[in-house]
Design an enzyme around this catalytic site. Structure first.
Site, short mmCIF file in Angstrom:
data_model
loop_
_atom_site.label_atom_id
_atom_site.label_comp_id
_atom_site.label_asym_id
_atom_site.label_seq_id
_atom_site.Cartn_x
_atom_site.Cartn_y
_atom_site.Cartn_z
N ARG A 21 11.41 3.99 3.14
CA ARG A 21 11.04 3.04 4.20
C ARG A 21 12.28 2.23 4.54
O ARG A 21 13.01 1.79 3.63
CB ARG A 21 9.92 2.11 3.73
CG ARG A 21 9.74 0.94 4.67
CD ARG A 21 8.51 0.14 4.38
NE ARG A 21 7.30 0.89 4.72
CZ ARG A 21 6.09 0.36 4.75
NH1 ARG A 21 5.92 -0.91 4.43
NH2 ARG A 21 5.05 1.09 5.08
N HIS A 39 5.29 6.07 11.42
CA HIS A 39 4.79 5.90 10.05
C HIS A 39 3.83 7.06 9.77
O HIS A 39 2.62 6.89 9.73
CB HIS A 39 4.09 4.55 9.94
CG HIS A 39 3.80 4.10 8.55
ND1 HIS A 39 3.85 4.95 7.45
CD2 HIS A 39 3.43 2.89 8.07
CE1 HIS A 39 3.52 4.26 6.37
NE2 HIS A 39 3.27 3.01 6.72
N LYS A 53 26.31 -3.07 -1.99
CA LYS A 53 27.78 -3.03 -2.13
C LYS A 53 28.42 -2.37 -0.92
O LYS A 53 29.62 -2.11 -0.90
CB LYS A 53 28.16 -2.20 -3.37
CG LYS A 53 27.63 -2.74 -4.67
CD LYS A 53 28.11 -1.82 -5.79
CE LYS A 53 27.45 -2.17 -7.11
NZ LYS A 53 27.61 -1.08 -8.07
N ARG A 100 0.79 -1.22 0.00
CA ARG A 100 0.00 0.00 0.00
C ARG A 100 0.82 1.28 0.00
O ARG A 100 0.58 2.18 -0.78
CB ARG A 100 -0.90 0.08 1.25
CG ARG A 100 -2.27 -0.42 1.06
CD ARG A 100 -2.73 -1.04 2.36
NE ARG A 100 -1.77 -2.07 2.73
CZ ARG A 100 -1.85 -3.31 2.31
NH1 ARG A 100 -2.82 -3.69 1.55
NH2 ARG A 100 -0.94 -4.20 2.65
N THR A 101 1.80 1.35 0.89
CA THR A 101 2.51 2.62 1.02
C THR A 101 3.25 2.93 -0.27
O THR A 101 3.17 4.03 -0.81
CB THR A 101 3.46 2.60 2.23
OG1 THR A 101 2.72 2.21 3.37
CG2 THR A 101 4.08 3.97 2.48
C1 NCD Z 1 1.91 -0.96 8.10
C2 NCD Z 1 3.39 -0.76 8.17
O1 NCD Z 1 4.11 -1.07 7.23
O2 NCD Z 1 3.81 -0.31 9.22
N1 NCD Z 1 1.33 -1.05 6.86
C3 NCD Z 1 1.19 0.04 6.06
O3 NCD Z 1 2.10 0.80 5.84
N2 NCD Z 1 -0.02 0.25 5.53
C4 NCD Z 1 1.44 -1.98 9.02
C5 NCD Z 1 2.08 -3.32 8.96
O4 NCD Z 1 3.08 -3.57 8.31
O5 NCD Z 1 1.54 -4.17 9.64
#
Ligand code: NCD
Length: 308
Positions: free
Chosen positions: A104, A132, A83, A54-55
């Site tokens: 991320r 997040h 590397k 999703r993100t």
């Molecule tokens: C979450 C995350 O990655 O922290 N998901 C997200 O970004 N929608 C929750 C999860 O990984 O459980």
């Protein structure tokens, strides 16, 4: 006002700045066509050192839908990190090519570190078990959409409160509104870390419980989360705790008619699929709103305006 800024944690933005983003997100939602070209010529780097559906997709889709372009990776083994390049060097180099970085990373504090080396805005798309913030923007827009107010809410956050970074960010963000009460629902082993509790002390009321049944009837919002397998040192411990809470049709009967069920997704077993058809289950709608709030965020950080 937000041009050139970073988003590392939700409280980097004031409530008024968040409102500005939500207003824009709602306008994009109403008439997306107007925004089709506003980011023409802009480039976003999407650096995902940890899995995401999703993100990553919603960020990439957001940029493409605004007419911009995206480069990056979702598998760090294809980047120079494999590397041995330092994160600082990767950041300096990448920020020379793009207008915005979304990152991320499994390690807490990475986005903050990147923002210190980047010449363009950095957005934290999740740093380990820490924060997040763009999920929180998604969550807030969802709460506004369905509950029409951020104040006077009783919110249950349920599941993995130790490693659940979306929960940490949400709790922090909500503690700035009026008359918020939290139920922290988890087994003792997965309870809310002290550093979060200390931060919100005196700003919101909270209780801790290991029983969803006892509190579900009082909630306006129930925010479910999965147990974060990848952050456990001990697999047996994960297996023991993973199905501690399962929200199903039967439990939903105890909830208020206007309670909403949210989840950042991915779901594992913690919400039975028989809940999906309940009108109070808004988690898929939440994921959809996440793209619009990211469109608004990108525009604001790039200082892009609608030319009409
Ligand atoms: C979450 C995350 O990655 O922290 N998901 C997200 O970004 N929608 C929750 C999860 O990984 O459980």
């Amino acid at each position: 006002m937000l041009k050139g800024r970073n988003l590392i944690e939700p409280t980097n933005f004031t409530i008024e700045e968040l409102d500005e983003i939500f207003r824009l997100a709602n306008d994009i939602l109403r008439d997306e066509k107007k925004y089709i070209d506003v980011c023409h010529g802009k480039l976003m780097a999407s650096l995902f050192y940890e899995p995401s559906t999703r993100t990553k997709f919603s960020f990439d889709a957001a940029m493409y839908r605004l007419g911009g372009n995206v480069l990056g990776f979702s598998d760090p083994t294809t980047s120079s990190a494999s590397k041995g390049e330092s994160l600082a060097d990767t950041t300096i180099v990448t920020s020379n090519y793009v207008d915005l970085i979304v990152c991320r990373h499994p390690r807490e504090g990475t986005a903050q570190l990147m923002s210190e080396y980047s010449s363009v805005p950095v957005i934290n798309a999740g740093d380990g078990g820490h924060q997040h913030p763009t999920q929180t923007l998604t969550d807030l827009l969802t709460i506004q959409y369905f509950k029409h107010d951020f104040n006077n809410l009783k919110i249950g956050v349920c599941g993995d409160l130790v490693f659940g970074r979306t929960i940490h960010s949400l709790v922090r963000a909500m503690s700035r509104y009026e008359n918020i009460e939290f139920e922290f629902i988890s087994p003792k082993e997965l309870s809310m870390p002290d550093y979060i509790k200390e931060e919100i002390e005196g700003k919101v009321r909270y209780h801790e419980t290991n029983s969803l049944d006892e509190v579900i009837g009082d909630l306006d919002v129930l925010y479910m989360s999965r147990v974060q397998r990848e952050r456990f040192v001990n697999e047996e411990e994960y297996v023991r705790l993973k199905d501690y809470f399962i929200l199903n049709k039967e439990k939903m009967e105890m909830a208020k008619d206007d309670m909403i069920v949210m989840h950042p997704l991915p779901r594992v077993n913690e919400i039975a699929t028989d809940v999906d058809s309940d009108k109070r289950a808004v988690y898929f709608r939440q994921a959809h709103l996440g793209m619009y709030v990211r469109m608004a965020l990108i525009m604001k950080l790039l200082g892009v305006e609608l030319n009409d």
